[in-house]
Every structure is written in C-alpha cells, then in structure tokens.
Enzyme design. Structure first.
Site, short mmCIF file in Angstrom:
data_model
loop_
_atom_site.label_atom_id
_atom_site.label_comp_id
_atom_site.label_asym_id
_atom_site.label_seq_id
_atom_site.Cartn_x
_atom_site.Cartn_y
_atom_site.Cartn_z
N LYS A 66 88.47 -21.34 -62.76
CA LYS A 66 88.33 -19.95 -62.29
C LYS A 66 89.07 -18.99 -63.19
O LYS A 66 88.56 -17.92 -63.51
CB LYS A 66 88.86 -19.82 -60.85
CG LYS A 66 87.92 -20.48 -59.87
CD LYS A 66 87.88 -19.80 -58.52
CE LYS A 66 86.80 -20.50 -57.71
NZ LYS A 66 86.57 -20.03 -56.41
N LYS A 100 72.47 -32.49 -58.44
CA LYS A 100 72.70 -33.00 -57.08
C LYS A 100 72.28 -31.97 -56.03
O LYS A 100 72.27 -30.76 -56.29
CB LYS A 100 74.15 -33.42 -56.90
CG LYS A 100 75.16 -32.30 -56.83
CD LYS A 100 76.51 -32.83 -56.33
CE LYS A 100 77.34 -31.64 -55.88
NZ LYS A 100 78.45 -31.94 -55.02
N LYS A 158 74.78 -27.12 -51.52
CA LYS A 158 74.56 -25.91 -50.71
C LYS A 158 74.52 -24.67 -51.57
O LYS A 158 73.99 -23.65 -51.19
CB LYS A 158 75.64 -25.80 -49.63
CG LYS A 158 77.05 -25.69 -50.16
CD LYS A 158 78.06 -25.53 -49.02
CE LYS A 158 79.47 -25.72 -49.55
NZ LYS A 158 80.08 -26.98 -49.14
P1 ATP Z 1 78.90 -27.16 -53.42
O1 ATP Z 1 77.49 -26.69 -53.34
O2 ATP Z 1 79.90 -26.07 -53.17
O3 ATP Z 1 79.16 -27.99 -54.63
P2 ATP Z 1 78.38 -29.41 -51.86
O4 ATP Z 1 77.13 -29.08 -51.16
O5 ATP Z 1 78.27 -30.23 -53.10
O6 ATP Z 1 79.14 -28.10 -52.18
P3 ATP Z 1 80.88 -30.44 -50.82
O7 ATP Z 1 81.47 -29.61 -49.74
O8 ATP Z 1 81.45 -30.33 -52.19
O9 ATP Z 1 79.30 -30.17 -50.84
O10 ATP Z 1 80.90 -31.98 -50.43
C1 ATP Z 1 81.28 -32.52 -49.18
C2 ATP Z 1 81.05 -34.02 -49.22
O11 ATP Z 1 79.66 -34.33 -49.36
C3 ATP Z 1 81.74 -34.75 -50.39
O12 ATP Z 1 82.25 -35.98 -49.95
C4 ATP Z 1 80.63 -34.95 -51.40
O13 ATP Z 1 80.86 -36.09 -52.22
C5 ATP Z 1 79.42 -35.16 -50.51
N1 ATP Z 1 78.20 -34.66 -51.17
C6 ATP Z 1 77.90 -33.37 -51.47
N2 ATP Z 1 76.70 -33.28 -52.06
C7 ATP Z 1 76.21 -34.53 -52.15
C8 ATP Z 1 74.99 -35.10 -52.66
N3 ATP Z 1 74.06 -34.34 -53.19
N4 ATP Z 1 74.83 -36.44 -52.59
C9 ATP Z 1 75.78 -37.21 -52.04
N5 ATP Z 1 76.94 -36.75 -51.55
C10 ATP Z 1 77.17 -35.43 -51.59
#
Ligand code: ATP
Ligand code: LTN
Length: 327
Positions: free
Chosen positions: A111, A193, A196
C-alpha cells in the site's frame, strides 16, 4: 486433541471459492481438532467501513458459517471485540514488535509502495494484533491463506521473543496453508482465482446469489474448444475448475464424473453442475434465512465469548504478571 484457531475478516460477501477453500475445510477440521473461529472485527476497521455494513457483514458471516454446517457444539465461534484480552495483548505485542519488521509486512508495504494515502496506523500494527489473537489461545495450528502466512511467521517470532525475554508463556503455532487443488478460479478468467474483488461479477458465485442467476453463471462459464471432457488444469483450466466445483459439492471423485461424461459435450456437463450449484445455494440460503430469524447468531456469540474469554483471560493475567503490570 490438538487445537486450531482461525480468524475471518468481516469485509464483503462470501463466495464459492471461500466455501470450497476455507469453510468446507473448517467443516472437516471441526471433527479432528478443538476449533476456535472468531470474527476479526477489530481488523475490519483498519480501513474505513460504515458501522451498519460492519454489523451486517458480521451477522451474515456467522449465519452463513452456521448454514454451511459449522457446529457451535464443536467449534467455539466468537467476536474478537467481545473478548477485550485481544486488544490488551495486542498492545503488548505492538511493544514487542520492531518498526523494521512491521515495515516488511507485504500488506502495508504494497500500500505504501503504491503511494496510497490514508494508510492508518491500525493497518501498520495489525500483524501484532493478529499475533495476540493467536497467542491468547495456544493453538497448535492456524489455517490461513498463503497471503497470511507471513503474519503467522511474525507471530512465531514475537512468541519466541516474549518467551525468551520473560519466560515460557506462549506455544509456538504452526501455519496450515490450504491444500492445492482446493483453489477455485474465476468462471470468466480461469487463470485468476475466484475473488470478491474481481472485476467481472459473472466470474464469481456469491453464496447469497440468486440460485437461478448462479446457474446461468455456470452455463456461461468459459471453457475451451478442445471438446474433450477430461481433468487437465493446464490445457483446460475452465473445465477443470467446473469439475472441481462439482466434485467438492457432491463428494464424487473427479475421475468418476469424467468417466460418466465420456464422449459427451460440455453443455450437458454444465447443466448438471448448474443444477448442483442451484441446489446447493437454495439449500444453504434456506438455512441461512432460518438462522437469521431464529436468534441463533446472538446465542452462539454469547456462548462463544464466554468460552473464549475464560481461556484468553487466563493468558492475559499471566502476561500482565510477567511484564510487571500486576503489583
Ligand atoms: P479478495 O477478493 O479481497 O482477495 P477473497 O475473495 O480472495 O478476497 P479472502 O477474504 O482473502 O477472500 O479469503 C478468505 C478465505 O477463503 C481464505 O482462507 C482463502 O484462502 C479462501 N479463498 C478465497 N478465495 C478462494 C478461492 N478462489 N479458492 C479457494 N479458496 C479461496
Ligand atoms: N488477517 C486475517 C484475519 C485474521 C486472522 C487472525 C487469521 C485476524 N486475526 C488470527 C488467523 C488467525 C485476514 O486478513 N484474513
């Protein structure tokens, strides 16, 4: 029984990637470990968030975790802010941390490198608060995504530093990163991946998406032009992703799905997976709505806070004695 602890930040909605990568793993762990899961709401305010959003996210998150099958009889579920020992030990951990090591934490580093303004001191000192979250409970394992592994390493260093400076107080925890093959990719861009914060909402299935809309997302998922149904994540990442989703949601091994579809087309397979996702979401949302109405969330949090406080307060009393706060 070995102990496991993890925290979830209540920012934004949960999606199928979260379910498959994290929640479904927790569901397995709850039978094998003594589990603690808390909502990291003190971490959520390191960036600006409206009170009403934080409140809604927190409640939704707990209702969804319960609807997904987390059992409060087996898992202690609680709110970080309900247990003041987190903030109390957090301060002690901040005082155990060096500026240099916190400046090396990627979240803060990225950041500031991007020249973002409005980076709070909370964002800078959030890793030692996370260390406190963990060390209060002496867990053996901390399941985290790869991006959080660095924070668990810092936690280990701070624990060793404290143990060395005062005397043996904290157990040194091990990070547990999610297994490969459990990663779910965007339905529109299977190299990335599912997330959100993805630009294209068609690539992500939210757990609270309308089930019919989610089915459409599966039907329009990007695949390839090979036309052969097989599990090949390198050359057919979109198809492999769909097969993984179907396999996890139905517990049917990927090989078995593939053999059922020998000589058939992608359309037929997508129809089945679309139906699986439709049924999964309908069922989940029905439970979620019941839980929200029933007052269960409040009850679970009350019990969770009691159980967690008992352990955390014992630890903070020990720490306060060792550092010289208790006369
Ligand atoms: P951001 O969009 O901000 O990166 P995110 O949707 O990736 O957020 P996190 O809050 O970072 O979600 O992740 C919460 C949990 O879900 C973590 O344990 C992460 O490993 C798992 N996770 C998130 N996205 C995936 C995915 N696409 N596949 C498998 N596990 C996931
Ligand atoms: N930093 C984590 C959330 C988190 C956490 C924890 C995870 C806060 N405290 C303790 C495991 C253990 C995140 O941003 N996902």
């Amino acid at each position: 029984m070995k102990r496991m602890l993890s925290g979830i930040k209540p920012t934004g909605r949960l999606h199928l990637g979260n379910y498959i990568g994290a929640i479904s793993q927790f569901k397995k762990y709850q039978d094998e470990y003594e589990m603690f899961i808390f909502i990291a709401n003190e971490h959520a305010i390191t960036v600006p968030i409206e009170a009403k959003d934080l409140r809604k996210n927190t409640k939704d998150l707990i209702a969804l975790y319960l609807a997904c099958g987390l059992d409060p009889e087996k898992v202690t579920i609680f709110l970080q802010s309900d247990v003041p020992a987190h903030a109390q030990l957090g301060w002690v951990m901040i005082c155990m941390s060096y500026m240099g090591e916190l400046q090396r934490m990627t979240q803060y580093k990225d950041k500031t490198a991007k020249g973002e303004t409005g980076v709070t001191a909370g964002l800078f000192t959030y890793p030692p608060l996370m260390a406190a979250d963990i060390l209060l409970y002496d867990p053996d394992y901390v399941p985290v995504g790869v991006d959080q592994k660095q924070h668990v390493e810092l936690t280990r260093n701070l624990a060793e530093r404290f143990n060395h400076r005062y005397s043996d107080t904290f157990k040194i925890p091990e990070p547990l990163t999610t297994k490969v093959g459990q990663k779910i990719f965007s339905l529109q861009d299977p190299e990335k991946k599912m997330s959100k914060s993805a630009a294209d909402p068609k690539g992500t299935i939210d757990l609270l998406d309308d089930p019919a809309a989610a089915r459409k997302k599966i039907m329009s998922a990007k695949t390839d032009s090979l036309g052969i149904i097989q599990f090949d994540p390198i050359n057919q990442p979109g198809l492999a992703n769909l097969l993984t989703i179907q396999s996890v949601l139905t517990n049917e091994p990927v090989e078995s799905i593939v053999s059922r579809y020998e000589g058939k087309g992608y359309g037929e397979l997508k129809k089945e997976i679309g139906q699986t996702v439709f049924d999964f979401l309908s069922n989940l949302q029905e439970k979620y709505n019941e839980i929200l109405k029933s007052g269960k969330v409040e009850e679970v949090l009350k019990n969770g806070a009691e159980k967690a406080s008992y352990i955390a307060n014992k630890k903070i009393r020990k720490v306060y004695k060792k550092v010289g706060f208790t006369l």
